[in-house]
Design a protein around this motif. Structure first.
Motif, PDB file in Angstrom:
ATOM      1  N   SER A  53      13.829  57.249  11.010  1.00 17.21           N
ATOM      2  CA  SER A  53      13.749  56.595  12.321  1.00 17.21           C
ATOM      3  C   SER A  53      15.124  56.023  12.676  1.00 17.21           C
ATOM      4  CB  SER A  53      12.702  55.476  12.319  1.00 17.21           C
ATOM      5  OG  SER A  53      13.048  54.464  11.393  1.00 17.21           O
ATOM      6  N   THR A 107      18.095  53.735  13.368  1.00 16.63           N
ATOM      7  CA  THR A 107      18.419  52.431  12.791  1.00 16.63           C
ATOM      8  C   THR A 107      19.540  51.737  13.540  1.00 16.63           C
ATOM      9  OG1 THR A 107      17.745  53.240  10.609  1.00 16.63           O
ATOM     10  CG2 THR A 107      19.061  51.234  10.664  1.00 16.63           C
ATOM     11  N   GLY A 139      17.419  55.868   9.430  1.00 20.65           N
ATOM     12  CA  GLY A 139      17.057  55.405   8.099  1.00 20.65           C
ATOM     13  C   GLY A 139      15.780  56.044   7.575  1.00 20.65           C
ATOM     14  N   HIS A 189      16.004  50.981   2.551  1.00 27.71           N
ATOM     15  CA  HIS A 189      16.093  52.409   2.834  1.00 27.71           C
ATOM     16  C   HIS A 189      16.457  53.203   1.589  1.00 27.71           C
ATOM     17  CE1 HIS A 189      16.781  50.753   6.957  1.00 27.71           C
ATOM     18  NE2 HIS A 189      15.984  51.769   7.277  1.00 27.71           N
ATOM     19  N   PHE A 223      20.194  57.421   4.502  1.00 27.93           N
ATOM     20  CA  PHE A 223      20.358  57.601   5.944  1.00 27.93           C
ATOM     21  C   PHE A 223      20.776  59.030   6.263  1.00 27.93           C
ATOM     22  CE2 PHE A 223      21.145  53.087   5.285  1.00 27.93           C
ATOM     23  CZ  PHE A 223      20.417  52.501   6.314  1.00 27.93           C
TER      24      PHE A 223
END
Length: 207
Positions: free
Chosen positions: A8, A10, A67, A77, A80
């Motif tokens: 999603s 970040t 992330g 997390h 990334f």
């Protein structure tokens, strides 16, 4: 389910000093404008519009981080996915192109948390001069590279294999290089690419 599907948005950064501290693995996506980078990120994460292109290609100058949450550590997390803006768009002023090249080169050379690089190359164009310049930045770092030859559905099987061989030959100075034919629309090469990226972010323990 692939861990990439949990990605999603970040944070965005315009400069390297705006990036979060390099504490966990990052896999960056880089490629010439219109190489199919956004489509690749979206199909790998199984999301329609996680990454998207500017209506004016080459104008976006933000580094976008997506992330992947750590299921064992709420709020943390695993790593990334990093979307670097496309390069080489002719209508962008030369000064702006050179400024971005400095940022891009700095990230690829110096980012301590960079675990792997996904290089998007349009299979119909092959390795361009700008791709070669990018490879010159990457090779001395020793970082592994996954070259995705995008839009591979435009070529028949035999031509795809020859294109992959050509890319491997032209980028042979990148020691840890893997090259795959890839198509976001036909999901060609998707499983192999996802497995490589997942392993960079969360290496599998081999007994």
């Amino acid at each position: 389910m692939s861990i990439l599907h949990r990605a999603s948005f970040t944070v965005s950064a315009a400069r390297l000093d705006q990036l979060p501290e390099p504490t966990t693995a990052e896999v960056c996506f880089v490629g010439r404008s219109n190489s199919g980078k956004s489509s690749a990120i979206n199909v790998l994460t199984n999301q329609r519009r996680l990454a998207f292109s500017s209506k004016t290609p080459g104008r976006t100058r933000l580094i976008n981080l997506f992330g992947i949450p750590d299921p064992l550590k709420p709020g943390a997390h695993l790593g990334f996915l990093v979307d670097l803006p496309g390069y080489g768009y002719a209508s962008v002023a030369r000064e702006s192109r050179e400024e971005w090249a400095d940022v891009l080169g700095g990230y690829l050379r110096d980012r301590a948390s960079l675990a792997g690089i996904v290089l998007l190359i349009d299979i119909r164009r092959g390795v361009t001069d700008l791709d070669r310049r990018l490879a010159d930045w990457i090779a001395p770092t020793g970082r592994p590279v996954l070259a995705l030859l995008t839009k591979a559905d435009k070529f028949p099987y035999g031509q795809r294999i020859r294109a992959v061989a050509d890319v491997r030959k032209q980028l042979a100075d990148i020691g840890a290089l893997n090259a795959l034919p890839f198509s976001a629309t036909h999901r060609l090469g998707l499983d192999d690419a996802a497995a490589q990226i997942e392993n960079w972010i969360s290496p599998k323990v081999v007994p």
